[in-house]
Design a protein around this motif. Structure first.
Motif, short mmCIF file in Angstrom:
data_model
loop_
_atom_site.label_atom_id
_atom_site.label_comp_id
_atom_site.label_asym_id
_atom_site.label_seq_id
_atom_site.Cartn_x
_atom_site.Cartn_y
_atom_site.Cartn_z
N THR A 140 -26.33 -26.93 4.30
CA THR A 140 -25.20 -27.53 5.41
C THR A 140 -24.18 -28.28 5.04
O THR A 140 -22.95 -28.12 5.55
CB THR A 140 -26.27 -28.44 6.25
N ALA A 141 -24.42 -29.08 3.97
CA ALA A 141 -23.32 -29.69 3.36
C ALA A 141 -22.16 -28.80 2.59
O ALA A 141 -21.05 -29.08 2.91
CB ALA A 141 -23.87 -30.53 2.22
N ALA A 142 -22.71 -27.73 2.16
CA ALA A 142 -21.79 -26.66 1.55
C ALA A 142 -20.83 -26.08 2.69
O ALA A 142 -19.66 -25.96 2.40
CB ALA A 142 -22.44 -25.72 0.87
N LEU A 143 -21.52 -25.54 3.79
CA LEU A 143 -20.62 -25.10 4.82
C LEU A 143 -19.90 -26.04 5.47
O LEU A 143 -18.73 -25.68 5.97
CB LEU A 143 -21.60 -24.31 5.74
N GLU A 151 -18.25 -33.67 9.39
CA GLU A 151 -19.67 -33.79 9.64
C GLU A 151 -20.11 -32.51 10.20
O GLU A 151 -19.31 -31.82 10.78
CB GLU A 151 -20.26 -34.87 10.36
N PRO A 152 -21.26 -32.06 9.95
CA PRO A 152 -21.66 -30.66 10.54
C PRO A 152 -22.05 -30.77 11.99
O PRO A 152 -22.42 -31.76 12.68
CB PRO A 152 -23.10 -30.32 9.82
N THR A 153 -21.53 -29.68 12.59
CA THR A 153 -21.94 -29.49 14.04
C THR A 153 -23.01 -29.02 14.34
O THR A 153 -24.07 -28.44 13.39
CB THR A 153 -20.86 -28.41 14.64
N GLU A 155 -24.16 -26.49 15.94
CA GLU A 155 -24.24 -24.96 15.83
C GLU A 155 -24.28 -24.82 14.38
O GLU A 155 -25.45 -23.75 14.07
CB GLU A 155 -22.92 -24.37 16.38
N LEU A 156 -23.76 -25.51 13.51
CA LEU A 156 -23.85 -25.19 12.07
C LEU A 156 -25.11 -25.53 11.30
O LEU A 156 -25.80 -24.85 10.67
CB LEU A 156 -22.82 -25.96 11.38
N ARG A 157 -25.73 -26.60 12.02
CA ARG A 157 -27.06 -27.06 11.46
C ARG A 157 -27.97 -26.00 11.98
O ARG A 157 -29.14 -25.77 11.28
CB ARG A 157 -27.66 -28.60 12.17
N ALA A 158 -28.04 -25.67 13.18
CA ALA A 158 -28.97 -24.67 13.70
C ALA A 158 -28.78 -23.28 12.89
O ALA A 158 -29.73 -22.63 12.80
CB ALA A 158 -28.73 -24.37 15.30
N TYR A 159 -27.50 -22.85 12.53
CA TYR A 159 -27.29 -21.52 12.14
C TYR A 159 -28.26 -21.81 10.54
O TYR A 159 -28.93 -20.57 10.34
CB TYR A 159 -25.97 -21.38 11.81
N VAL A 160 -28.11 -22.72 10.01
CA VAL A 160 -28.40 -22.89 8.38
C VAL A 160 -30.11 -23.12 8.68
O VAL A 160 -31.03 -22.22 7.72
CB VAL A 160 -28.28 -24.18 7.85
N ARG A 161 -30.56 -23.72 9.66
CA ARG A 161 -32.12 -23.78 9.93
C ARG A 161 -32.42 -22.42 10.14
O ARG A 161 -33.61 -22.07 9.54
CB ARG A 161 -32.45 -24.61 11.21
N PHE A 162 -31.92 -21.67 11.19
CA PHE A 162 -32.54 -20.27 11.52
C PHE A 162 -32.45 -19.28 10.25
O PHE A 162 -33.33 -18.63 10.08
CB PHE A 162 -31.75 -19.76 12.47
N ALA A 163 -31.40 -19.49 9.48
CA ALA A 163 -31.20 -18.55 8.18
C ALA A 163 -32.19 -18.58 7.37
O ALA A 163 -32.92 -17.67 6.83
CB ALA A 163 -29.83 -18.80 7.61
N LEU A 164 -32.64 -19.95 7.07
CA LEU A 164 -33.47 -20.45 6.14
C LEU A 164 -35.04 -20.01 6.67
O LEU A 164 -35.83 -19.65 5.56
CB LEU A 164 -33.50 -21.76 5.59
N GLN A 165 -35.21 -19.97 7.77
CA GLN A 165 -36.49 -19.65 8.32
C GLN A 165 -36.49 -18.25 8.29
O GLN A 165 -37.88 -17.77 8.33
CB GLN A 165 -36.66 -20.08 9.88
N LEU A 166 -35.52 -17.21 8.45
CA LEU A 166 -35.94 -15.84 8.20
C LEU A 166 -36.23 -15.60 6.81
O LEU A 166 -37.16 -14.59 6.50
CB LEU A 166 -34.32 -15.22 8.35
N GLU A 167 -35.85 -16.41 5.78
CA GLU A 167 -36.63 -15.91 4.39
C GLU A 167 -38.10 -16.41 4.54
O GLU A 167 -38.84 -15.55 3.76
CB GLU A 167 -35.92 -16.64 3.43
#
Length: 205
Positions: A140-143, A151-153, A155-167
């Protein structure tokens, strides 16, 4: 010409000590169980003091996840150092596929018993969750930095959370590649919509 400085004697000694501790801990954990092994026993087998063990690994759980820092760095680098024109999702998708392929090879080899140990030990599962949250914060910090945001939006936090959950989801699926492909197809619909709502001149694809 090789521009890398040679590893000094002190660094080689530290690396050897760390490896000896990991080897001793892994052998003991697999011989008995994670919970039944003490740091003193690990230190004795590695021929070091308990203080030395803790100097390399702040917690006993870290002995099982000794590759975590490298994995953490690879995740951030996959996004931060992706080739020009490569989207965030494409970079993460490729990275996850490579990581899962490596884990499959590990499970077929000597590391398979260690994966089973993690699955059977609540303390190790809890530690793994903590490490996963660290990955989420770092990505999240990198993006956020790449987007030039203060600061992260949400939407950005949600995207990162969902992407990592995919793995995580793919790791437990009989066909992890298909799961990743399907997951990123769904995730990209929302991600691409988010990007179109922002300035195309400042945001990465």
């Amino acid at each position: 010409m090789d521009t890398h400085a040679p590893i000094g004697r002190r660094e080689r000694k530290k690396a050897a000590t760390r490896a000896a501790i990991v080897d001793a801990a892994t052998a003991l954990f697999l011989e008995r169980s994670f919970d039944d092994v003490t740091v003193r026993e690990i230190a004795d087998r590695a021929d070091v003091s308990p203080t030395t063990v803790f100097a390399h690994f702040p917690r006993k759980e870290a002995l099982v996840f000794h590759h975590e820092e490298a994995q953490h760095e690879r995740l951030v680098a996959a996004v931060r150092d992706r080739p020009a024109g490569t989207s965030v999702s494409a970079a993460l998708h490729a990275h996850f596929r490579a990581e899962l392929a490596g884990m499959d090879l590990d499970r077929e080899g000597a590391s398979g018993r260690l994966f089973a140990l993690i699955d059977q030990t609540p303390a190790l599962q809890g530690y793994a969750t903590q490490m996963w949250l660290r990955r989420e914060d770092a990505l999240t910090a990198a993006l956020t930095d790449e987007f030039g945001l203060p600061e992260p939006t949400p939407e950005l936090r949600a995207y990162v959370r969902f992407a990592l959950q995919l793995e995580l989801l793919a790791d437990t699926d009989p066909d992890p590649t298909a799961t990743l492909d399907a997951g990123f197809r769904l995730l990209d619909h929302g991600w691409n919509h988010y990007l179109t709502q922002r300035s195309p001149h400042t945001d990465p694809a």
